[in-house]
Enzyme design. Structure first.
Site, PDB file in Angstrom:
ATOM      1  N   GLU A 116      43.511  65.222 -54.775  1.00  0.00           N
ATOM      2  CA  GLU A 116      42.709  64.543 -55.715  1.00  0.00           C
ATOM      3  C   GLU A 116      41.858  63.114 -54.929  1.00  0.00           C
ATOM      4  OE1 GLU A 116      45.582  61.414 -56.847  1.00  0.00           O
ATOM      5  OE2 GLU A 116      46.473  62.794 -56.468  1.00  0.00           O
ATOM      6  N   LYS A 118      40.004  60.280 -52.990  1.00  0.00           N
ATOM      7  CA  LYS A 118      40.439  59.564 -52.327  1.00  0.00           C
ATOM      8  C   LYS A 118      40.560  58.093 -52.831  1.00  0.00           C
ATOM      9  CE  LYS A 118      42.515  58.192 -48.215  1.00  0.00           C
ATOM     10  NZ  LYS A 118      42.194  56.942 -48.118  1.00  0.00           N
ATOM     11  N   ASP A 120      39.228  53.990 -52.647  1.00  0.00           N
ATOM     12  CA  ASP A 120      39.082  53.355 -51.564  1.00  0.00           C
ATOM     13  C   ASP A 120      40.031  52.057 -52.632  1.00  0.00           C
ATOM     14  OD1 ASP A 120      38.048  52.676 -48.983  1.00  0.00           O
ATOM     15  OD2 ASP A 120      36.408  51.911 -49.523  1.00  0.00           O
ATOM     16  N   TYR A 228      49.881  57.771 -56.983  1.00  0.00           N
ATOM     17  CA  TYR A 228      50.004  59.326 -56.567  1.00  0.00           C
ATOM     18  C   TYR A 228      51.300  59.227 -55.587  1.00  0.00           C
ATOM     19  CZ  TYR A 228      49.175  55.995 -52.473  1.00  0.00           C
ATOM     20  OH  TYR A 228      49.303  55.178 -51.156  1.00  0.00           O
ATOM     21  N   LYS A 317      37.620  63.213 -45.265  1.00  0.00           N
ATOM     22  CA  LYS A 317      36.974  62.174 -45.458  1.00  0.00           C
ATOM     23  C   LYS A 317      35.179  62.575 -45.885  1.00  0.00           C
ATOM     24  CE  LYS A 317      38.962  58.001 -44.220  1.00  0.00           C
ATOM     25  NZ  LYS A 317      38.702  56.999 -43.929  1.00  0.00           N
ATOM     26  N   CYS A 411      -0.872  38.158 -49.443  1.00  0.00           N
ATOM     27  CA  CYS A 411      -0.720  40.253 -49.159  1.00  0.00           C
ATOM     28  C   CYS A 411      -1.116  40.371 -47.787  1.00  0.00           C
ATOM     29  CB  CYS A 411      -1.703  40.160 -50.714  1.00  0.00           C
ATOM     30  SG  CYS A 411      -0.889  42.109 -50.525  1.00  0.00           S
ATOM     31  N   CYS A 414      -3.951  43.240 -48.909  1.00  0.00           N
ATOM     32  CA  CYS A 414      -5.254  43.457 -49.287  1.00  0.00           C
ATOM     33  C   CYS A 414      -5.635  41.496 -49.653  1.00  0.00           C
ATOM     34  CB  CYS A 414      -5.564  43.582 -50.826  1.00  0.00           C
ATOM     35  SG  CYS A 414      -4.544  42.271 -52.142  1.00  0.00           S
ATOM     36  N   CYS A 429       1.752  39.879 -54.930  1.00  0.00           N
ATOM     37  CA  CYS A 429       0.382  40.306 -54.644  1.00  0.00           C
ATOM     38  C   CYS A 429      -0.751  39.692 -55.893  1.00  0.00           C
ATOM     39  CB  CYS A 429       0.166  41.436 -54.192  1.00  0.00           C
ATOM     40  SG  CYS A 429      -1.573  41.852 -54.316  1.00  0.00           S
ATOM     41  N   CYS A 435      -5.698  45.508 -54.756  1.00  0.00           N
ATOM     42  CA  CYS A 435      -4.917  45.974 -53.469  1.00  0.00           C
ATOM     43  C   CYS A 435      -5.075  47.045 -53.260  1.00  0.00           C
ATOM     44  CB  CYS A 435      -3.198  45.266 -54.190  1.00  0.00           C
ATOM     45  SG  CYS A 435      -2.237  45.074 -52.854  1.00  0.00           S
TER      46      CYS A 435
HETATM   47  O1  I6G Z   1      46.545  56.189 -48.789  1.00  0.00           O
HETATM   48  C1  I6G Z   1      46.722  57.236 -49.621  1.00  0.00           C
HETATM   49  C2  I6G Z   1      45.975  57.789 -50.695  1.00  0.00           C
HETATM   50  C3  I6G Z   1      46.422  58.421 -51.463  1.00  0.00           C
HETATM   51  C4  I6G Z   1      47.801  58.383 -49.699  1.00  0.00           C
HETATM   52  C5  I6G Z   1      48.233  59.115 -50.268  1.00  0.00           C
HETATM   53  C6  I6G Z   1      47.071  59.308 -51.448  1.00  0.00           C
HETATM   54  O2  I6G Z   1      46.828  60.437 -52.631  1.00  0.00           O
HETATM   55  C7  I6G Z   1      46.234  60.924 -53.412  1.00  0.00           C
HETATM   56  N1  I6G Z   1      48.985  59.665 -50.749  1.00  0.00           N
HETATM   57  C8  I6G Z   1      50.092  59.603 -49.524  1.00  0.00           C
HETATM   58  C9  I6G Z   1      51.136  60.661 -49.583  1.00  0.00           C
HETATM   59  C10 I6G Z   1      49.808  59.337 -48.888  1.00  0.00           C
HETATM   60  N2  I6G Z   1      49.265  57.815 -48.590  1.00  0.00           N
HETATM   61  C11 I6G Z   1      50.949  58.723 -47.463  1.00  0.00           C
END
Ligand code: I6G
Length: 670
Positions: A116, A118, A120, A228, A317, A411, A414, A429, A435
């Site tokens: 899946e 990750k 942020d 998750y 990543k 400008c 020109c 401008c 120009c």
């Molecule tokens: O920091 C995390 C983001 C997403 C996770 C994670 C995750 O699973 C989609 N799963 C685990 C088991 C851990 N950190 C420790």
């Protein structure tokens, strides 16, 4: 074996730096370095420690997870620690992870991985007793987190009570709280309007929202969750697989990622990573990679943990979208409509998968708001195909001789006066087509793919042609000869012939394309298509006044004004006459029947179509009067879902929008 002094001191230096950055990130929500810089330093320290175990100290940042719990919240000790994940950055490292998994399990069998995106955001642990949410804790340092229950209760998508029968006595559900991109943009618009500091990115905004002492503030911020994983379980058998556990918590009412999939072996992981990477920009939320977990929970238990991370999971990543670099200069770019855009010339930096050496600073107000100066160290963001931008100055790194930028009054191309209309952020401008910069941009726009689509006439060549004095406006293109072109530097005779041929081909166009290529201000694809369909002929359009124009779909008062002004300019009229005299033509427009079943309907295409490309389907739908949109919203009438349709399909289902398959689309088009 003795350890060289310099290695020991580098390890110490890295520990200090990482501890400091950890504090800034987790405790103050004011990061001083990008995540990728942090990851690099972390990796370096880990390498030193694994090569020289004597240098590993108990307080090393490699031995802990995240930051410290904030004092302003009471603390919660996690019954089971909240770990973090090890990272890999390429396929070789991912293959090595898979090999380690199979070596540890003593098997050569292909493993099943739950995959899946990750997100942020911020990790959270939700504790339910007898199905009722009793507390919510941040990750903190992995062992102790902050009690943010009151704030979490304000997030609508987190159930306060799980639904269904056979609920366990205790269950801890873990997930990521995040702020969707759209909510983040809207929040920042509001912050700026209220003269407050905008947030640097959705993660920071989410962290700030969750750690409010006043829950009302959290409630007003657009936070979401995807769950998750599980922590402590009492009064229920452990699930047998991760994917089954996720299905179960979804049945209880928790939101899980619609992108969750079980894939086979490294190959399956790599395909999934590629597929998500391609869709990264179109997802509604920021992600920084993909998480892969051995799906079978018995195998997970056999694999266990090493220091701070499970052996059965890894984060792959993606290239960082934010990096730090130095502003070497600030220069002005003059656009097609004369807008003066300040651009930061940067020390080249690899960000978002490419090397970036320029970033837009938008306008004077933005420069002042962000206080960007020449010499500053800045955080640069590049996401997808969006133009890189300077997000923030790292003030702690500002040199004494940093130089503020002043917008020129003339400008730079020109020398015409620069004008800035009261209340408008953009300085322009006043030179118009006098120009050279504006002329170049107008011609590039004319020849562009969405315009007249002249094959082989790229930006550099247009600049060369204007600089050499061979062309001044789009109509001049059609007078170019093979001889003139082949005399140009870096242009062979064959390329010259090809370009003249391409110009000949481009003359056969469509009315809407022709209108688009004229570069009328604010008149994009949708507007010019509406204009073509409404007026059918150029002479009818030229006679229209502002009142009649604003009656038309996709035409507002501003663009209506620009259209009328455009056709009033003698110079524009003269260029149009010369273009038509050169032989530009289009088939007669036919009115799209307003009663065509698809007329006016908003349609979203998603997934892979088998029988035609998406752009082909789009053209055909547009020809039937439909609008084709890139995102699903309440305004969408239909979603056409091809193979592997992902989040747009899920969203359509959630919003109860009619979803059809490719076969239905083909029937419609027929
Ligand atoms: O920091 C995390 C983001 C997403 C996770 C994670 C995750 O699973 C989609 N799963 C685990 C088991 C851990 N950190 C420790």
């Amino acid at each position: 074996m003795s350890i060289p002094n310099d290695l020991a001191s580098r390890a110490g230096e890295l520990r200090d730096l990482l501890n400091k950055y950890n504090h800034l990130y987790y405790v103050t929500d004011e990061p001083e370095v990008t995540d990728s810089e942090y990851d690099r330093l972390f990796k370096e320290l880990k390498q030193i420690e694994s090569d020289n175990p004597a240098l590993l100290t108990a307080d090393s940042p490699t031995q802990r997870v995240g930051g410290k719990a904030l004092d302003k919240f009471s603390q919660i000790t996690h019954v089971l620690p909240m770990l973090s994940l090890d990272n890999v950055f390429d396929s070789a490292e991912l293959e090595a992870f898979d090999q380690r998994v199979r070596d540890w399990l003593n098997t050569s069998d292909t493993q099943l991985y739950a995959a899946e995106p990750k997100l942020d955001g911020l990790a959270i642990s939700l504790r339910y007793e007898q199905g009722v949410l009793v507390h919510a804790a941040t990750r903190g340092d992995g062992a102790v987190g902050e009690d943010v229950t009151a704030n979490v209760r304000t997030i609508g998508t987190i159930p306060l009570r799980l639904t269904g029968d056979n609920l366990p006595d205790v269950i801890e559900i873990r997930g990521e709280i995040f702020m969707p991109k759209a909510g983040f943009e809207a929040l920042n618009v509001q912050q700026i309007a209220e003269q407050k500091k905008p947030f640097v990115n959705p993660r920071n905004a989410a962290a700030g929202a969750l750690r409010q002492l006043d829950s009302k503030i959290t409630a007003s911020r657009p936070l979401e969750i995807y769950c998750y994983g599980l922590g402590e379980i009492q009064g229920m058998d452990k699930p047998t697989s991760h994917s089954q556990a996720m299905k179960q918590i979804a049945e209880w009412g928790c939101r899980i990622s619609p992108e969750l999939q079980v894939v086979k072996g490294v190959q399956g992981c790599l395909e999934y990573i590629k597929q998500i990477g391609e869709r990264r920009e179109s997802l509604d939320y920021d992600i920084d990679g993909v998480v892969l977990k051995v799906d079978n929970i018995v195998l997970q238990e056999r694999l266990g943990f090493v220091s701070r991370a499970p052996r059965w999971a890894i984060a792959h990543k993606f290239p960082a979208q934010q990096e730090m670099t130095v502003v070497e200069d600030i220069v002005i770019q003059v656009g097609r409509t004369g807008a003066l855009t300040p651009v930061a010339r940067l020390q080249p930096v690899f960000v978002g998968g490419v090397t970036v050496s320029n970033a837009t600073l938008h306008n004077q107000d933005e420069i002042e708001r962000k206080d960007v100066r020449v010499g500053d160290t800045v955080i640069v963001r590049r996401a997808g195909d969006v133009i890189p931008e300077v997000v923030q100055v790292v003030l702690s790194k500002r040199p004494d001789n940093a130089r503020a930028f002043v917008m020129p009054t003339q400008c730079p191309v020109c020398q015409s006066d620069v004008e800035r209309v009261e209340g408008n952020a953009v300085a322009r401008c006043s030179g118009g087509l006098y120009c050279p910069a504006q002329r170049k941009e107008a011609i590039k726009h004319f020849a562009s793919r969405k315009g007249m689509d002249v094959d082989g006439l790229g930006d550099k060549l247009v600049e060369q042609l204007v600089d050499e004095g061979l062309i001044n406006d789009p109509a001049d293109l059609f007078q170019l000869t093979v001889e003139q072109l082949s005399n140009l530097e870096r242009m062979g005779e064959k390329s010259a012939v090809n370009l003249v041929d391409a110009l000949q081909v481009a003359k056969q166009t469509k009315f809407a394309r022709f209108l688009y290529s004229l570069g009328i201000r604010e008149a994009g694809e949708a507007t010019t298509r509406s204009l073509a369909n409404h007026f059918l002929t150029l002479s009818a359009l030229k006679l229209a006044d502002e009142e009649s124009l604003i009656e038309i779909e996709d035409v507002g008062p501003i663009v209506a004004h620009h259209i009328v002004t455009f056709f009033q300019q003698e110079h524009n009229q003269e260029v149009i006459d010369r273009l038509l005299a050169a032989g530009i033509n289009w088939p007669e427009e036919k009115k799209i029947a307003a009663d065509s079943a698809l007329s006016g309907k908003t349609i979203v295409l998603t997934g892979t179509l088998e029988k035609m490309s998406r752009s082909e389907a789009k053209e055909k739908l547009l020809a039937l009067g439909a609008k084709v949109s890139g995102s699903v919203s309440k305004k969408t009438d239909f979603v056409v879902a091809g193979r592997d349709a992902g989040s747009k399909l899920t969203k359509a289902e959630k919003l109860e929008i009619t979803v059809v398959d490719e076969a239905t689309l083909i029937e419609w088009l027929a």
